[in-house]
Write an enzyme that holds these catalytic residues in place. Sequence first.
Site, PDB file in Angstrom:
ATOM      1  N   ASP A 118       0.823  -1.109  -0.038  1.00 42.59           N
ATOM      2  CA  ASP A 118       0.013  -0.064  -0.116  1.00 42.59           C
ATOM      3  C   ASP A 118       0.959   1.437   0.080  1.00 42.59           C
ATOM      4  O   ASP A 118       1.591   1.527   0.941  1.00 42.59           O
ATOM      5  CB  ASP A 118      -0.916  -0.056   1.076  1.00 42.59           C
ATOM      6  CG  ASP A 118      -1.649   1.374   1.255  1.00 42.59           C
ATOM      7  OD1 ASP A 118      -2.805   1.523   0.463  1.00 42.59           O
ATOM      8  OD2 ASP A 118      -1.186   2.205   2.250  1.00 42.59           O
ATOM      9  N   HIS A 119       0.839   2.212  -0.970  1.00 38.57           N
ATOM     10  CA  HIS A 119       1.347   3.457  -1.000  1.00 38.57           C
ATOM     11  C   HIS A 119       0.211   4.214  -1.616  1.00 38.57           C
ATOM     12  O   HIS A 119      -0.303   3.852  -2.552  1.00 38.57           O
ATOM     13  CB  HIS A 119       2.752   3.328  -1.803  1.00 38.57           C
ATOM     14  CG  HIS A 119       3.843   3.209  -0.735  1.00 38.57           C
ATOM     15  ND1 HIS A 119       4.236   4.142   0.279  1.00 38.57           N
ATOM     16  CD2 HIS A 119       4.629   1.820  -0.851  1.00 38.57           C
ATOM     17  CE1 HIS A 119       5.143   3.402   0.881  1.00 38.57           C
ATOM     18  NE2 HIS A 119       5.643   2.046   0.275  1.00 38.57           N
TER      19      HIS A 119
ATOM     20  N   GLY B 181       6.803   6.764   6.126  1.00 40.53           N
ATOM     21  CA  GLY B 181       8.015   7.185   6.582  1.00 40.53           C
ATOM     22  C   GLY B 181       9.178   7.133   5.455  1.00 40.53           C
ATOM     23  O   GLY B 181      10.020   7.988   5.824  1.00 40.53           O
ATOM     24  N   GLU B 182       9.188   6.247   4.724  1.00 41.88           N
ATOM     25  CA  GLU B 182      10.312   6.067   3.683  1.00 41.88           C
ATOM     26  C   GLU B 182      10.361   7.219   2.942  1.00 41.88           C
ATOM     27  O   GLU B 182      11.453   7.557   2.404  1.00 41.88           O
ATOM     28  CB  GLU B 182      10.245   4.600   2.967  1.00 41.88           C
ATOM     29  CG  GLU B 182      10.267   3.488   3.974  1.00 41.88           C
ATOM     30  CD  GLU B 182       9.870   2.258   3.528  1.00 41.88           C
ATOM     31  OE1 GLU B 182       8.645   2.135   2.760  1.00 41.88           O
ATOM     32  OE2 GLU B 182      10.492   1.136   3.296  1.00 41.88           O
TER      33      GLU B 182
ATOM     34  N   GLY C 262      10.284  -2.218  13.201  1.00 43.66           N
ATOM     35  CA  GLY C 262      11.530  -2.731  13.855  1.00 43.66           C
ATOM     36  C   GLY C 262      11.672  -2.208  15.048  1.00 43.66           C
ATOM     37  O   GLY C 262      11.300  -0.952  15.254  1.00 43.66           O
ATOM     38  N   GLY C 263      12.584  -2.646  15.920  1.00 46.81           N
ATOM     39  CA  GLY C 263      13.081  -1.899  17.217  1.00 46.81           C
ATOM     40  C   GLY C 263      12.150  -2.231  18.386  1.00 46.81           C
ATOM     41  O   GLY C 263      10.749  -2.752  18.287  1.00 46.81           O
TER      42      GLY C 263
ATOM     43  N   VAL D  79       9.981   0.059  19.624  1.00 50.55           N
ATOM     44  CA  VAL D  79       8.835   0.662  19.323  1.00 50.55           C
ATOM     45  C   VAL D  79       7.815  -0.243  18.446  1.00 50.55           C
ATOM     46  O   VAL D  79       6.538  -0.483  18.954  1.00 50.55           O
ATOM     47  CB  VAL D  79       8.872   1.884  18.191  1.00 50.55           C
ATOM     48  CG1 VAL D  79       7.461   2.314  17.791  1.00 50.55           C
ATOM     49  CG2 VAL D  79       9.596   2.868  18.861  1.00 50.55           C
TER      50      VAL D  79
END
Length: 311
Positions: free
Chosen positions: A42-43, A108-109, A173-174, A176
């Site tokens: 999805d974009h 956000g990319e 990832g991470g 969060v």
Amino acid sequence: MNTNIEVGIALNDHFLVPDTGRRRALLAGMEEVGLDHLTVGDHISFHGGVGFDGFVAATAALTASESLKVLMGVYLAGLRHPMGTARQIATLSQLAPGRLILGVGVAGEDRREVLNMGVDPASRGRRMDETLGLLRRLATGDVIDHSGEFFTLDGASILPAPEVRVPIVIGGGGDVAVRRTVEYGDGWLGMWCSARRYAATHQSIVDGFAAAGREGPAFAGLNIWVGLGEDAASARAALGQQMSSLYNLPPEKFQHISAAGTPDDVADFIAPYVEGGARTITLIPVAESPETAIQLSGQVRDRLTSLVPAS
């Protein structure tokens, strides 16, 4: 958690064509080789305008097959209003109950994509958390009131509520992603990570569910780009070219988190992710044709499913 290995693929632009027969033939080919699901992305407007709508793509797939599941991986839920997303979930659940898995991401990319949707990039995480909380409440069919940082709902409800609740899985990832999965998700969808990082994140989520007194997680997914062919070098070159074109980064950036070669080569690369907990695996294949990608992905599935006996 489902302990069986499920393997699907993302066909992207090969699937989104106006030829209905072509779409059905691709899905039939997936079913024939035993693949379990189609993954759609999805974009809204990615890197200059490309993209496709995740719910429209999912609908095209679910209504063209009687058995394949669709994993949306991932839907940019934080860029949409949760009422609209909840209605789309409910409507699609009427068409194909129990066959949709909703993966969500914060976007956000491409910062411009976020800004052009009227969203402050600095608020993406908080907006996603509020959205996820509302999606879970709206899925019950209850009437809800809500006054939050981003959304206000007055006597809101979405009916009919899905008879089979759509799982929501968290991409990212991470720490969060771990926290968000434990608080709001049914599982985690990993991408862009090493097998070691995948295993560590998966274990943190399992521990987080236990600490929170939650049963689960019910889903442990992995999306991974793969080049498939008889020759590893040419498969790697084709994969690098495709990924560089899409992400505007040199091929070397992707080598340690993508696989290329024969189906056995690709399965060997993915095996440590399975050992680290991955159970729903999506191959994003680059091959000489979509038909070849489907056939070779089916062989990867056969190899991977032999690693974990069916429960």
